[in-house]
Scaffold this motif. Sequence first.
Motif, PDB file in Angstrom:
ATOM      1  N   VAL A 147       0.854  -1.173   0.000  1.00  0.00           N
ATOM      2  CA  VAL A 147       0.000   0.000   0.000  1.00  0.00           C
ATOM      3  C   VAL A 147       0.903   1.241   0.000  1.00  0.00           C
ATOM      4  O   VAL A 147       2.086   1.153   0.264  1.00  0.00           O
ATOM      5  N   ALA A 148       0.373   2.370  -0.294  1.00  0.00           N
ATOM      6  CA  ALA A 148       1.180   3.589  -0.393  1.00  0.00           C
ATOM      7  C   ALA A 148       1.127   4.396   0.892  1.00  0.00           C
ATOM      8  O   ALA A 148       0.814   5.572   0.897  1.00  0.00           O
ATOM      9  N   SER A 149       1.420   3.758   2.013  1.00  0.00           N
ATOM     10  CA  SER A 149       1.360   4.501   3.265  1.00  0.00           C
ATOM     11  C   SER A 149       2.485   4.135   4.217  1.00  0.00           C
ATOM     12  O   SER A 149       2.319   4.180   5.436  1.00  0.00           O
ATOM     13  N   GLY A 150       3.629   3.752   3.678  1.00  0.00           N
ATOM     14  CA  GLY A 150       4.784   3.521   4.522  1.00  0.00           C
ATOM     15  C   GLY A 150       4.884   2.161   5.167  1.00  0.00           C
ATOM     16  O   GLY A 150       5.203   2.050   6.341  1.00  0.00           O
ATOM     17  N   ASN A 151       4.635   1.125   4.406  1.00  0.00           N
ATOM     18  CA  ASN A 151       4.795  -0.246   4.879  1.00  0.00           C
ATOM     19  C   ASN A 151       5.826  -0.911   3.978  1.00  0.00           C
ATOM     20  O   ASN A 151       5.544  -1.196   2.815  1.00  0.00           O
ATOM     21  N   ILE A 152       7.012  -1.153   4.511  1.00  0.00           N
ATOM     22  CA  ILE A 152       8.086  -1.744   3.725  1.00  0.00           C
ATOM     23  C   ILE A 152       8.472  -3.072   4.354  1.00  0.00           C
ATOM     24  O   ILE A 152       8.738  -3.151   5.557  1.00  0.00           O
ATOM     25  N   VAL A 153       8.493  -4.122   3.538  1.00  0.00           N
ATOM     26  CA  VAL A 153       8.936  -5.436   4.000  1.00  0.00           C
ATOM     27  C   VAL A 153      10.332  -5.674   3.453  1.00  0.00           C
ATOM     28  O   VAL A 153      10.685  -5.186   2.376  1.00  0.00           O
ATOM     29  N   PHE A 154      11.134  -6.423   4.224  1.00  0.00           N
ATOM     30  CA  PHE A 154      12.519  -6.657   3.811  1.00  0.00           C
ATOM     31  C   PHE A 154      13.089  -7.819   4.608  1.00  0.00           C
ATOM     32  O   PHE A 154      12.505  -8.278   5.580  1.00  0.00           O
ATOM     33  N   ARG A 155      14.246  -8.265   4.160  1.00  0.00           N
ATOM     34  CA  ARG A 155      14.956  -9.335   4.850  1.00  0.00           C
ATOM     35  C   ARG A 155      16.371  -8.852   5.146  1.00  0.00           C
ATOM     36  O   ARG A 155      16.971  -8.143   4.350  1.00  0.00           O
TER      37      ARG A 155
ATOM     38  N   ARG B 127      -2.265  -7.660   4.804  1.00  0.00           N
ATOM     39  CA  ARG B 127      -1.541  -7.506   3.542  1.00  0.00           C
ATOM     40  C   ARG B 127      -0.038  -7.512   3.737  1.00  0.00           C
ATOM     41  O   ARG B 127       0.709  -8.067   2.928  1.00  0.00           O
ATOM     42  N   VAL B 128       0.424  -6.873   4.812  1.00  0.00           N
ATOM     43  CA  VAL B 128       1.867  -6.852   5.099  1.00  0.00           C
ATOM     44  C   VAL B 128       2.370  -8.263   5.332  1.00  0.00           C
ATOM     45  O   VAL B 128       3.386  -8.672   4.753  1.00  0.00           O
ATOM     46  N   VAL B 129       1.678  -9.026   6.152  1.00  0.00           N
ATOM     47  CA  VAL B 129       2.108 -10.405   6.443  1.00  0.00           C
ATOM     48  C   VAL B 129       2.084 -11.247   5.170  1.00  0.00           C
ATOM     49  O   VAL B 129       3.002 -12.028   4.908  1.00  0.00           O
ATOM     50  N   LYS B 130       1.068 -11.086   4.347  1.00  0.00           N
ATOM     51  CA  LYS B 130       1.003 -11.836   3.104  1.00  0.00           C
ATOM     52  C   LYS B 130       2.190 -11.499   2.196  1.00  0.00           C
ATOM     53  O   LYS B 130       2.802 -12.385   1.591  1.00  0.00           O
ATOM     54  N   LYS B 131       2.556 -10.228   2.123  1.00  0.00           N
ATOM     55  CA  LYS B 131       3.682  -9.804   1.285  1.00  0.00           C
ATOM     56  C   LYS B 131       4.996 -10.351   1.823  1.00  0.00           C
ATOM     57  O   LYS B 131       5.940 -10.623   1.068  1.00  0.00           O
ATOM     58  N   MET B 132       5.075 -10.556   3.142  1.00  0.00           N
ATOM     59  CA  MET B 132       6.299 -11.082   3.754  1.00  0.00           C
ATOM     60  C   MET B 132       6.505 -12.543   3.380  1.00  0.00           C
ATOM     61  O   MET B 132       7.604 -13.066   3.522  1.00  0.00           O
ATOM     62  N   GLY B 133       5.450 -13.203   2.917  1.00  0.00           N
ATOM     63  CA  GLY B 133       5.568 -14.573   2.420  1.00  0.00           C
ATOM     64  C   GLY B 133       5.599 -15.643   3.450  1.00  0.00           C
ATOM     65  O   GLY B 133       5.776 -15.588   4.588  1.00  0.00           O
TER      66      GLY B 133
END
Length: 178
Positions: free
Chosen positions: A39-47, A172-178
């Motif tokens: 989403v366009a509100s400052g949610n970044i996933v990374f490893r 959505r964040v958790v889903k994107k994290m895989g």
Amino acid sequence: MNSYAALLRGIAPSNPQMTNDKLRGVFTGLGFTDVGSVVASGNIVFRCADTDVPALEDRIQDALNAELGIPGGTIVRSREDLQALLDSDPFPGLTHGRGTYLTATFFKAAEAPAEIPDFDDPLARVVGIDHAARALLAVVDNTVGKTPDFMAWMEKRYGKDITTRTWLTVQRVVKKMG
């Protein structure tokens, strides 16, 4: 490698310095992998290999400020913390929608509040605290066309080291994290 989500406070997608591609660029520049935005509100996933979350928060915030002029707040949670929060089902029988917002307010501090606070407005109620995820969970009723001043109350009570996401965004964040 550890999977994390950075929940950034005060991101305005209309600001040209706060676009998802620029935010992702900062994270990639820090050497993180599998960087993605939700989403366009400052949610970044990374490893990354880092395990010291407070140091990671400071490192990310310093880079965001230096590179994009974004002054603050970065709150980081692991995939495990967010998945456990989802699995706890703190909103049984409720669905996030236009009329009813299910929210999670994340605290940067080492601990969430010890007790459920009273919010004196019939349009919002705190339903729980998840201490592992350091999150306060609330339901906001938008069906009457008036939104309660819940966010301002939260900030006044707990300061600016918090950030709120809808339950749908957390999913959505958790889903994107895989």
